[in-house]
Each structure stands twice: as C-alpha cells, then as structure tokens.
Design a protein around this motif. Structure first.
Motif, PDB file in Angstrom:
ATOM      1  N   ALA A 119     -38.891 132.532 -83.248  1.00 57.75           N
ATOM      2  CA  ALA A 119     -37.438 132.512 -83.091  1.00 57.75           C
ATOM      3  C   ALA A 119     -36.765 132.126 -84.397  1.00 57.75           C
ATOM      4  O   ALA A 119     -36.320 131.000 -84.555  1.00 57.75           O
ATOM      5  N   PRO A 120     -36.794 133.031 -85.381  1.00 60.43           N
ATOM      6  CA  PRO A 120     -36.344 132.678 -86.743  1.00 60.43           C
ATOM      7  C   PRO A 120     -34.958 132.036 -86.727  1.00 60.43           C
ATOM      8  O   PRO A 120     -33.985 132.679 -86.359  1.00 60.43           O
ATOM      9  N   PRO A 121     -34.879 130.805 -87.107  1.00 58.89           N
ATOM     10  CA  PRO A 121     -33.575 130.130 -87.166  1.00 58.89           C
ATOM     11  C   PRO A 121     -32.822 130.640 -88.393  1.00 58.89           C
ATOM     12  O   PRO A 121     -33.315 130.554 -89.515  1.00 58.89           O
ATOM     13  N   GLY A 122     -31.682 131.212 -88.170  1.00 57.36           N
ATOM     14  CA  GLY A 122     -30.964 131.910 -89.223  1.00 57.36           C
ATOM     15  C   GLY A 122     -30.560 131.014 -90.383  1.00 57.36           C
ATOM     16  O   GLY A 122     -30.605 131.431 -91.534  1.00 57.36           O
ATOM     17  N   HIS A 123     -30.221 129.771 -90.087  1.00 56.47           N
ATOM     18  CA  HIS A 123     -29.657 128.947 -91.147  1.00 56.47           C
ATOM     19  C   HIS A 123     -30.712 128.236 -91.985  1.00 56.47           C
ATOM     20  O   HIS A 123     -30.383 127.514 -92.901  1.00 56.47           O
ATOM     21  N   VAL A 124     -32.004 128.438 -91.644  1.00 62.71           N
ATOM     22  CA  VAL A 124     -33.037 127.742 -92.408  1.00 62.71           C
ATOM     23  C   VAL A 124     -33.112 128.301 -93.821  1.00 62.71           C
ATOM     24  O   VAL A 124     -33.138 129.511 -94.034  1.00 62.71           O
ATOM     25  N   HIS A 125     -33.133 127.420 -94.790  1.00 61.79           N
ATOM     26  CA  HIS A 125     -33.174 127.851 -96.179  1.00 61.79           C
ATOM     27  C   HIS A 125     -33.968 126.823 -96.960  1.00 61.79           C
ATOM     28  O   HIS A 125     -34.177 125.691 -96.492  1.00 61.79           O
ATOM     29  N   GLU A 126     -34.405 127.210 -98.139  1.00 58.00           N
ATOM     30  CA  GLU A 126     -35.143 126.262 -98.979  1.00 58.00           C
ATOM     31  C   GLU A 126     -34.212 125.113 -99.395  1.00 58.00           C
ATOM     32  O   GLU A 126     -32.997 125.281 -99.511  1.00 58.00           O
ATOM     33  N   VAL A 127     -34.804 123.938 -99.581  1.00 52.73           N
ATOM     34  CA  VAL A 127     -34.024 122.746 -99.911  1.00 52.73           C
ATOM     35  C   VAL A 127     -33.638 122.778-101.392  1.00 52.73           C
ATOM     36  O   VAL A 127     -34.227 123.529-102.171  1.00 52.73           O
ATOM     37  N   PRO A 128     -32.644 121.967-101.827  1.00 51.34           N
ATOM     38  CA  PRO A 128     -32.235 121.974-103.239  1.00 51.34           C
ATOM     39  C   PRO A 128     -33.360 121.517-104.161  1.00 51.34           C
ATOM     40  O   PRO A 128     -34.344 120.918-103.729  1.00 51.34           O
ATOM     41  N   TRP A 129     -33.214 121.806-105.449  1.00 56.39           N
ATOM     42  CA  TRP A 129     -34.293 121.542-106.410  1.00 56.39           C
ATOM     43  C   TRP A 129     -34.665 120.066-106.465  1.00 56.39           C
ATOM     44  O   TRP A 129     -35.815 119.718-106.688  1.00 56.39           O
ATOM     45  N   SER A 130     -33.669 119.189-106.239  1.00 58.82           N
ATOM     46  CA  SER A 130     -33.981 117.761-106.334  1.00 58.82           C
ATOM     47  C   SER A 130     -34.959 117.337-105.256  1.00 58.82           C
ATOM     48  O   SER A 130     -35.598 116.298-105.371  1.00 58.82           O
ATOM     49  N   MET A 131     -35.082 118.129-104.185  1.00 57.97           N
ATOM     50  CA  MET A 131     -36.057 117.805-103.145  1.00 57.97           C
ATOM     51  C   MET A 131     -37.342 118.603-103.305  1.00 57.97           C
ATOM     52  O   MET A 131     -38.335 118.319-102.647  1.00 57.97           O
ATOM     53  N   ARG A 132     -37.305 119.632-104.155  1.00 58.88           N
ATOM     54  CA  ARG A 132     -38.521 120.428-104.379  1.00 58.88           C
ATOM     55  C   ARG A 132     -39.328 119.863-105.534  1.00 58.88           C
ATOM     56  O   ARG A 132     -40.543 119.803-105.503  1.00 58.88           O
ATOM     57  N   LEU A 133     -38.612 119.448-106.580  1.00 56.11           N
ATOM     58  CA  LEU A 133     -39.271 119.048-107.814  1.00 56.11           C
ATOM     59  C   LEU A 133     -40.169 117.810-107.663  1.00 56.11           C
ATOM     60  O   LEU A 133     -41.328 117.843-108.096  1.00 56.11           O
ATOM     61  N   PRO A 134     -39.690 116.705-107.072  1.00 59.76           N
ATOM     62  CA  PRO A 134     -40.530 115.488-107.047  1.00 59.76           C
ATOM     63  C   PRO A 134     -41.894 115.686-106.393  1.00 59.76           C
ATOM     64  O   PRO A 134     -42.913 115.337-107.013  1.00 59.76           O
ATOM     65  N   PRO A 135     -41.983 116.299-105.183  1.00 58.87           N
ATOM     66  CA  PRO A 135     -43.331 116.469-104.615  1.00 58.87           C
ATOM     67  C   PRO A 135     -44.184 117.405-105.451  1.00 58.87           C
ATOM     68  O   PRO A 135     -45.384 117.178-105.610  1.00 58.87           O
ATOM     69  N   LEU A 136     -43.542 118.423-106.023  1.00 59.22           N
ATOM     70  CA  LEU A 136     -44.299 119.377-106.834  1.00 59.22           C
ATOM     71  C   LEU A 136     -44.893 118.679-108.052  1.00 59.22           C
ATOM     72  O   LEU A 136     -46.071 118.867-108.383  1.00 59.22           O
ATOM     73  N   LEU A 137     -44.075 117.851-108.700  1.00 58.32           N
ATOM     74  CA  LEU A 137     -44.550 117.113-109.859  1.00 58.32           C
ATOM     75  C   LEU A 137     -45.748 116.242-109.481  1.00 58.32           C
ATOM     76  O   LEU A 137     -46.746 116.200-110.197  1.00 58.32           O
ATOM     77  N   LEU A 138     -45.659 115.569-108.349  1.00 59.50           N
ATOM     78  CA  LEU A 138     -46.740 114.673-107.922  1.00 59.50           C
ATOM     79  C   LEU A 138     -48.034 115.441-107.727  1.00 59.50           C
ATOM     80  O   LEU A 138     -49.088 115.030-108.213  1.00 59.50           O
ATOM     81  N   VAL A 139     -47.973 116.576-107.005  1.00 60.27           N
ATOM     82  CA  VAL A 139     -49.229 117.299-106.752  1.00 60.27           C
ATOM     83  C   VAL A 139     -49.754 117.903-108.040  1.00 60.27           C
ATOM     84  O   VAL A 139     -50.966 117.995-108.247  1.00 60.27           O
ATOM     85  N   LEU A 140     -48.856 118.309-108.947  1.00 65.78           N
ATOM     86  CA  LEU A 140     -49.331 118.884-110.208  1.00 65.78           C
ATOM     87  C   LEU A 140     -50.007 117.824-111.066  1.00 65.78           C
ATOM     88  O   LEU A 140     -51.040 118.084-111.684  1.00 65.78           O
ATOM     89  N   VAL A 141     -49.427 116.629-111.088  1.00 61.62           N
ATOM     90  CA  VAL A 141     -50.047 115.540-111.858  1.00 61.62           C
ATOM     91  C   VAL A 141     -51.426 115.238-111.294  1.00 61.62           C
ATOM     92  O   VAL A 141     -52.411 115.070-112.034  1.00 61.62           O
TER      93      VAL A 141
END
Lengths: 758, 133, 127
Positions: free
Chosen positions: A420-442
């Motif tokens: 049931a694809p929720p229409g309003h779902v979208h990727e979160v802003p960069w400030s919420m993407r970057l920190p976890p990404l940095l952690l896993v990359l480190v």
C-alpha cells in the motif's frame, strides 16, 4: 500550543551549530592523543580541608569512551537538527543533550570516587529529562520515571559500594583502588562492596532483572535513543565494571556474577526481541543482548577479554547508533515503526536503505565488517578462558538473534513489494542521512585499515587487562575457527529470520512473561508503596490527639530504654550524696510535700479551677526550693508567675464549659505509660546525681562576671550579657506569642459581645 | 469589673505606682543584686493586674506607657538596638559597652522588662474586660 | 533529701503524663505546664543544688566563693517566663475551642481532619 503538533510545518530554530561543540571536543581529543601519551592526569583542589581533590584521569579505556561520546555526539547533534527541524522546543533538547554529554565526559574521566558518583547521577538525571522530553505523553513520563527510579536506586547502591570500597582500600581514587588490587581481597567487607557496585552497574547497563527500563525508554526521541541507549549512557555500567576488573577479576564472586548475569541478560533479551513488532524496541532488546555480552566478556578472566570488550563496545556503538537512526528515519518518513506495516522502502529511501544494509552486515558479524573483527576477538577470548559449553551455546543463540534482527532491520523493511505505497513517503533530509552514513563508512574503513583503530583499541584493552602485551593484541586477529562458527550462527540466524512471524506468534501467546516478569514486579512495587503508605497512614495518623501523644510518648520511652541498653554504661548511684541532709533540710521537705500534693491533687480533683490551682502548688514548691538553695532570682520569678497565674486562671475559667465534674483520668494503658515515664525519670535523675559535676562553666562565669561584664549578680549577667542572644530570642518568642494570641483573644471578645447582646 | 469598695478604688492607683517603682528598682539593681528585667517585668504585670481587677483594664491601660503589643514589640526592639553600638565599633553584635554607671546592658534589661510587661498584660486585659456569663 | 526530691519529681512526671493523655483539654494544658515545671527542676538539679549562697559576688570580692551554680539558674529563669507565656496562650486557645465544641474533648478536635470519604486518610471518629 504548537507543541501538540510536532510535525507542524513551521520551521523551528535550527541548532546545527550546536554540533560544533562535540565536534571541537572530538578533534581536540584526537589531537591530544597524537600529541601526549596516555594516561593524562588533572588534579584540582576541591575541598582541601577535607583532603578532597577533584582528580581526573584519562587512560585508554576512558579515551575510547570519550571518542564515542564526542564523535557520535557530534553526529547525533547533526542528526537531531534535522529530526527536530519542525519542533519549536528543540532548544531545550539540545541543551539537555549537551548537559548529558558533559556529565558523561565527567563520569568517564573522573578518578575520584565521589566525583564519579556525582557525574554518574547527573547522567541519570539528564537521561530522565531526555526520555521524558515528550512530557505530554503519559507513556513517556512513565518510562522516564521508571528509568530514573531504577538507575537512581542503583546509584544509591553504587554510592554505598564506593564508600565501602574506599574505606577498605584507604584511597578515594579508582586508579588507587586498581593499583591496590588483590591486596584488598582479604577484607571481609569486600563482598558487600562489590555486590553494591555491581548493583549500580547492572541497573545502569540494564542487566537482568533491571533490563526492562531500556526498551521502555524507547519513547524518547530517536536522537536520544541513538546517543544514550546505544553508544554512551548504557555503556557506563560496563565501563565501571571494566575499570575495576583488573583488581577483582580473579575473585569467584566477581567472575561468576558478571558471567552469569551477562549471559542471562543476553539470552533473555534475545528471546524477548522476538516478541516485539516495533522496530525501535526490537533494536533496544538487541542492545540489551549486546550489553549482556559485554558484561559477560568483562567477567572472563583471560587477558584477551579486555580486547574483546574494547572491540565489541566500539563495534556495537558504530552499528547500533546508525540502526537507531534508520529506525528514526523510517518513523519520520512513514509515521510508523511497526515492522508489519513496513515493506519495500528501498526505492523510496535509498540512502537509508544503504546505511541499514551496511550497519546490518556489521551487526550480523559478516566478513568485511567491523562487527566481524569484534566477533573474532570475542571468540578467541572465550577460547582462551575455557568458558562453559552452556555459555558457548548461549552465545550462538544470541548471535543468531542478532543476525535475524539485522535481517529485519536491513532486509525485511526495505525489500519486498511496497505494501500500500504511502504517497507522501520520501527520503529524509541530508542532515538525517549523513550522520549514520558517516558512522558505517568509518566502521568499514576500520575493517580495511585496522591500523587506524588499533592503537585506541589496544590502549583501551590494556586498561582493562594490564597483562595484555601490545604484540599479543596485534596478533589476535587470527580468524581461525571464526568462519566455522560464523556459518553455524548465520544458519540459525537465517532460520530465525525466516520464522520470525511464526516465532513471534508463538511467544506472543506466552502471557505469563507479562504477568510474572521483573517489569511486572516493578509495577507491583510501584503500586504497593502508596498502598503501604495509605495503610500506615490510616493506622498511625488517626486524627486523634490522644493517639498521637501516646505514640510519641511510647516511642520516646522505647528510644530511651534502647539507648540505656545500648550505651551499656553502668549506672552510678552515689547513695551518700543522695541521702545526705542538705542545709535547711526542712525547706527541701516542704518543697517535696508541695510538689507531691500538687501533682496528686491535680490528677484526682474533679473541678477545673481546682486542677489549675493544684498545679500552682507545684510552682510554689519549686519557689521554696529555689529560695533556700541559693536561687533567690528563681524564687521571686516563680512566685510572681504563680501570682499572675491565679489572675489569669480566674479570668479564663468562665469561658470554659460550666462546671461539670471531670471524669477519672486515663485508661489502663495510660497508667502504664505514666508509670514508665516516672520510672524513666527516676533512673535518669539517679544516674545524673551520681555523675561527677562539671564545674568548668560555672567557674568561668564566676571569674569573668565582674571583670568583664561589670555585674555582681552572675545569673543576671549570664542572661543579659554572656547569653544575651538567647535572651533576645526568648523575649521575641514571648512577644510573638501575644501576636499569635490576638485573634484568639478577639474571638473571646466577640463571644462576650454576643452573649451580652442576647 | 469594679470592686465596689471606695477605699480600695482610691488606693489602687497609689498601690500601682508604688509597685511600679519597686519593679523599676528591681530592674535597675538586678545587675548586682537579685532582680533583673524578667522579675521586674513580672512585678509590673502584678501591678497592672491589681489595677485592672480593682478598677478596670482600661484604667490600667491608661497608666501604661504603651499598649501591650506595642510595649512588647518595643521591648524586643530595645534589646535589638542595645547590641548595635558594638557593631559600629567593630565588635561582635550584642557586646555590651560601659561608660561610667551607664551601659547598653541597662537598655537590654529594660527591653526584657518591657517585653514581659507588654506580653502578659496583653493576655490579661482582654480576659479581664468582662465576665462572659 | 536529694532522693526524696528525685522521687517527688518522678511522681510529678508520671502525673503530668497521665494528665496529658487524658482527653480533657484543660487537663492536657495543665499537664504540659506541670511537665515544663518538672523539666525546669531537672535542669536545676543538674546544677547540684547544695549551697545556700546565691551566686552574687560580694562587695569587695572579685569572684564567687562556694556559691550555687549560676548557669542552670539563668536557663531556668527564662524558661519559667516562657513556660508561663505558653500556658497563657494554651489557656486562651482552649477557651476559644470551647466556643466551637463545649465537650472539651481533644479527640473531638477534628476541624482540620479529612472527611470520612477520604480513601487514604482516617475516617471521622464517631461522636
């Protein structure tokens, strides 16, 4: 109030700049480690008169904790600035996060035990405020209170344990206690001290049976969970245990408690994780499981265990914080964390999905991840220290659950067809993407370039296991046997992942877990306390003055009797002095006669005026005694008082109800209390008369009265000069008693006006 | 509350003043002989009570420097003040100072006297005003 | 003789306790005053009365010869006056209470106690 609409589209203030504070601290830490060899010391004068100094000490273990606190702190602050972008009250949360960070930094650097305790409690308090941040939500309030009660209760035990330990060791620093080490083992108080300290650490690190506060604390905002409940706060208990481990790791009590409770927590949490549908709570249970594993590792006696603790603590923070952020992103984007309603988010949230996969790999301990390194080190530590087969099996189950949960978090919610694809779902802003990404990359980088992380891990490991040589640590990455064990773990984990829904349904039906678990015990206790208070209020606070007086009197007499027994002072009765005839003995006899007559007739006279007058006899008796024992001032005062009393009594009595004979006083219980009070007075005074008199003060007053205060009447000089401040207070009481009596006197005047009017 | 005896009513004020003078004498000599502010104050209360019973409380009130509560508070104020001069000389509060026969101790004791007199007459007069029945 | 005085004081304390525990408010107040008097005498006894000489420095002398202990006297003197003020206050108080409830029963003084329906606090006593 806009606070009721956290997702209202008003832009709140942006606190991204706040991340500069932990970031600066992190960079300073890295620079410091490169410039100055560990450990660092700092000593400040605190209360020199008490011999207290605020000592701080940073060694390998503390440096590792500091790196986690400031490094992950910086990323969590960035994440929070995005997560709370539409939250008008976010300033308060940032302030509390900052305060929490400072408390954590203090707790892991403090060497002085009292300082450690103060920072420890400060982390509990700030954590309470952070968990209860959504204070409109009753569930959040209950969770915050639960976390506070449990960790503060443990904190009290910790305080007792630390004080006891300091008394045993004779030093107030952690480093001093560790240095004293095995020399403390002989002290019989050590077991009590260690049990209390373990209680403090177990409540803080959410070990069984205190584990339940951690999953409930998931009602905190996600940045808080990612920071407090994965990387920092809950590791504080493990940190303290690891810190003390070098001194006590060969004590059976210490070893068996840590290994036993750690294993139990790990397994219990792994099972409970299967009962959950909320992604964040599932992660919380695996955090519990990891904390149990860490406690178990601290308890293992081999030197390799130190490295295992350091590596796993680090690895866990590096994958669990990103996973919490993933759960937060999903919640933020879809409005739910229920895994039944989350599927196929991969296309809608590709960045978050990538983070989830990388962190999940590490959590599952697959090769090519930092988690794999950690698992490998753990395996060699266990091999070294001949753990029981049971614990090995338990570890397999725990690791398999970790694999399954990693699958849920990284695969299940992101892959599959979008439901049931929720229409309003979208990727979160960069400030919420970057920190976890940095952690896993480190974390990934550390896997490929272990030289980067090695110095810090080895330094931390050496703080926990001083016997560990640098070379030995470097060669511990052996991978032998790890792959076989990994295959087994992965196989079971895959089975668990596939059977997740069926297992969940099965476990969900086990209702006794809810009814008889430790959480139910907590609830029962929480409700039992007000019930007990109500019961004792009803029985002690009856609202009847006579009951209160009896209780007070009985308690006083019991206390007096207890003191008399405990002091075990032999009573000294100076019979010659007691029986001696004083000068002017007839005056003494008259005084006794007046007092006795007054006391007995006040008791048995049935008219109010007679009772009052009889009490006056006691005053006259005292006055006679005073007059003939060198106290003319007292005698005059007493006579004057008794004279005025007659006037006052005569004028008050008409206001009392018309003369009706008073009943016989007292019940039998009252007679018992009265006789007990009389006997107590008798014994006390006999003992008093037998004690040697201390004439020091009397002699001082006699010698200084004339030269210094120019007065010959020493009594008056004491009243108006030597103890003038007392007298000032007393006459102030006198004057204010009249102030208090004015409304009462006015009441009597009104009554008179009414009765004369009618 | 009149006593009804003319002789007593005439003699009462005289008796009152005589007792008050005795009370003041007790206060003044208290530093060297038996006596002092507390005893003097109580004698003054007895004097006031006498007058209030023989004549009436209003008559006693008229012959008092201040109304009871004010008298009591003024007494506390006097004792408070008596400690101040020492502070200006850099000594601890309530260190008494002497100059010839006069001293701050006398001020202090006078404060005690007034506090006792004021407080107890404050209780007495309202109670003596009239019989409630 | 000291023994005699100690005995009298013990009886005085016992009688005061019995009066305090009786529910009549006047007896309660009188009992408190008597207990205060007993306490004063105990403090006085702690100074070991024996000398008949008051603690007054004779003219010409600089210090006291063997005289009574002045410190307990100073303590007791102020206590007598304060105790009397307390007695006056208590008497005025119970005279006021008599306006509300002529029974003069201390257990009946419940104006500030909780109502009977309160789930935790004690119920009102039956009159």
């Amino acid at each position: 109030m806009t606070a009721d609409h956290p997702h209202a589209h008003a832009e709140g203030p942006n606190y991204l700049w706040a991340a500069l504070l932990p970031l600066t601290a992190f960079l300073a830490l890295v620079w410091g480690i490169n410039q100055h060899a560990l450990p660092w010391h700092l000593t400040l004068d605190w209360a020199p008169s008490l011999g207290l100094a605020a000592t701080f000490r940073v060694d390998g273990l503390a440096a590792q904790m500091l790196a986690l606190i400031t490094g992950i702190g910086a990323l969590v602050f960035i994440y929070a600035s995005g997560y709370l972008a539409h939250e008008p009250r976010s300033g308060r949360l940032f302030g509390m996060l900052l305060l929490f960070m400072l408390a954590m930094i203090g707790a892991v650097t403090a060497d002085n035990l009292i300082l450690l305790f103060l920072f420890w409690e400060l982390t509990s308090l700030t954590s309470f405020l952070l968990v209860g941040w959504k204070h409109e939500d009753a569930q959040a309030r209950a969770a915050a209170r639960q976390a506070l009660l449990i960790t503060l209760g443990g904190g009290l035990a910790l305080l007792g344990g630390l004080i006891l330990l300091a008394q045993i060791a004779g030093v107030w620093t952690l480093s001093g206690i560790v240095a004293a080490g095995p020399s403390l083992h002989a002290d019989p108080r050590l077991s009590a001290a260690l049990v209390l300290i373990m209680l403090g650490a177990f409540t803080k690190s959410a070990q069984f049976p205190f584990h339940f506060w951690l999953p409930n604390a998931m009602s905190a905002p996600t940045p808080v969970s990612a920071y407090l409940h994965s990387a920092t706060l809950v590791k504080l208990g493990v940190y303290l245990l690891a810190r003390l481990d070098p001194a006590f790791n060969d004590l059976p009590l210490w070893e068996f408690s840590l290994v036993g409770i750690g294993t139990l927590t790990a397994v219990w949490a792994a099972v409970l994780a299967l009962r959950e549908r909320d992604l964040k709570r599932i992660l919380a249970f695996t955090t519990l499981s990891a904390l149990g594993t860490l406690v178990l590792l601290v308890g293992l006696p081999s030197p390799g265990a130190g490295l295992a603790v350091a590596a796993f603590m680090f690895a866990h923070a590096m994958y669990k914080a990103p996973l919490f952020m993933v759960a937060g992103n999903i919640d933020h984007a879809t409005g739910t964390r229920n895994i039944d309603r989350l599927m196929g988010l991969r296309r809608l949230m590709p960045w978050t999905a990538a983070v989830a996969v990388l962190a999940g790999l590490s959590m599952a301990g697959l090769p090519m991840s930092f988690g794999f390194v950690a698992k490998d080190v753990i395996a060699s530590a266990k091999a070294e220290s001949e753990v029981l087969a049971l614990i090995s099996y338990a570890t397999v189950l725990v690791n398999a659950t970790a694999v399954a949960v990693a699958g849920v978090a990284a695969v299940r919610v992101f892959w599959g067809p979008p439901e049931a694809p929720p229409g309003h779902v979208h990727e979160v802003p960069w400030s919420m993407r970057l920190p976890p990404l940095l952690l896993v990359l480190v974390a990934l980088e550390f896997e490929f370039l272990p030289n980067l992380a090695d110095p810090l891990l080895v330094a931390a490991a050496q703080s926990i296991s001083p016997g560990l040589g640098a070379m030995q640590a470097a060669t511990t990455y052996s991978f032998e046997g790890t792959l076989t064990a990994l295959e087994i773990t992965l196989g079971i984990g895959l089975l668990l992942f596939l059977a997740w829904d069926r297992l969940h349904a099965l476990l969900h039906r086990v209702h006794w877990l809810d009814r008889f678990g430790p959480a139910a015990g907590y609830e029962y206790l929480l409700h039992a306390i007000p019930r007990l208070a109500a019961w004792q209020t009803r029985h002690l606070q009856t609202g009847r003055l006579s009951h209160y007086l009896r209780q007070t009197l009985a308690a006083l007499l019991l206390m007096g009797a207890g003191l008399a027994v405990l002091s075990s002072a032999t009573p000294r009765f100076d019979w010659p002095a007691l029986l001696a005839w004083p000068p002017i003995a007839w005056a003494w006899a008259l005084a006794c006669l007046l007092i006795l007559t007054g006391a007995v007739s006040a008791l048995f006279l049935r008219q109010r005026i007679a009772v009052l007058m009889a009490s006056g006899l006691i005053g006259y008796g005292s006055a006679v005694l005073f007059l003939f024992t060198g106290a003319p001032d007292l005698a005059f005062t007493q006579f004057a008082v008794e004279t005025v009393l007659v006037v006052i009594a005569a004028s008050v009595l008409p206001y009392l109800p018309a003369a009706k004979a008073l009943p016989r006083p007292g019940k039998s219980l009252d007679y018992i209390l009265a006789v007990a009070a009389g006997v107590a007075t008798f014994m006390l005074l006999l003992h008093l008369a037998g004690m040697p008199e201390n004439t020091e003060l009397a002699a001082w007053f006699a010698a200084h009265s004339l030269p210094e205060a120019h007065g010959r009447n020493v009594v008056n000089v004491i009243i108006v000069d030597f103890r003038a401040f007392d007298t000032l207070g007393e006459i102030a009481v006198l004057a204010f008693s009249l102030l208090a009596a004015l409304p009462l006197l006015a009441g009597l005047r009104r009554q008179r006006a009414m009765s004369s009017g009618s | 509350m009149k006593s009804g005896s003319v002789l007593l009513e005439r003699a009462a004020p005289l008796l009152y003043w005589a007792m008050l003078i005795i009370a003041l004498a007790i206060l003044l000599r208290g530093h060297n002989e038996p006596g002092g502010g507390f005893i003097g104050g109580l004698v003054a209360v007895a004097a006031s009570a006498l007058l209030a019973i023989i004549l009436d409380p209003a008559a006693a009130l008229r012959r008092q420097p201040l109304a009871p509560l004010r008298l009591a508070m003024a007494g506390v104020g006097l004792t408070l003040l008596s400690g101040l001069p020492a502070v200006f000389l850099g000594l601890p509060y309530l260190t008494h100072l002497w100059s010839g026969g006069w001293s701050t101790v006398l001020l202090f004791d006078l404060g005690v006297f007034c506090a006792v007199w004021g407080t107890l007459t404050g209780y007495l007069y309202p109670l003596l005003e009239a019989d409630p029945r | 003789m000291m023994l005699m005085l100690i005995l009298s004081l013990s009886v005085l304390v016992a009688a005061s306790v019995l009066l305090i525990l009786s529910r009549d408010t006047l007896r309660l107040v009188v009992g408190l005053a008597m207990l205060g008097g007993a306490a004063n005498l105990m403090v006085f006894l702690a100074g070991r009365p024996g000398s008949v000489l008051p603690p007054i420095i004779a003219a010409g002398a600089e210090t006291l010869p063997a005289a009574a202990n002045p410190l307990p006297q100073a303590l007791v003197l102020t206590a007598i006056v304060i105790g009397f003020a307390l007695l006056c206050f208590a008497l005025v108080l119970i005279a006021n209470l008599a306006r509300q409830d002529a029974r003069q029963d201390s257990d009946a003084l419940r104006a500030n106690e909780p109502v009977a329906t309160d789930p935790i606090k004690p119920p009102v006593m039956e009159p």
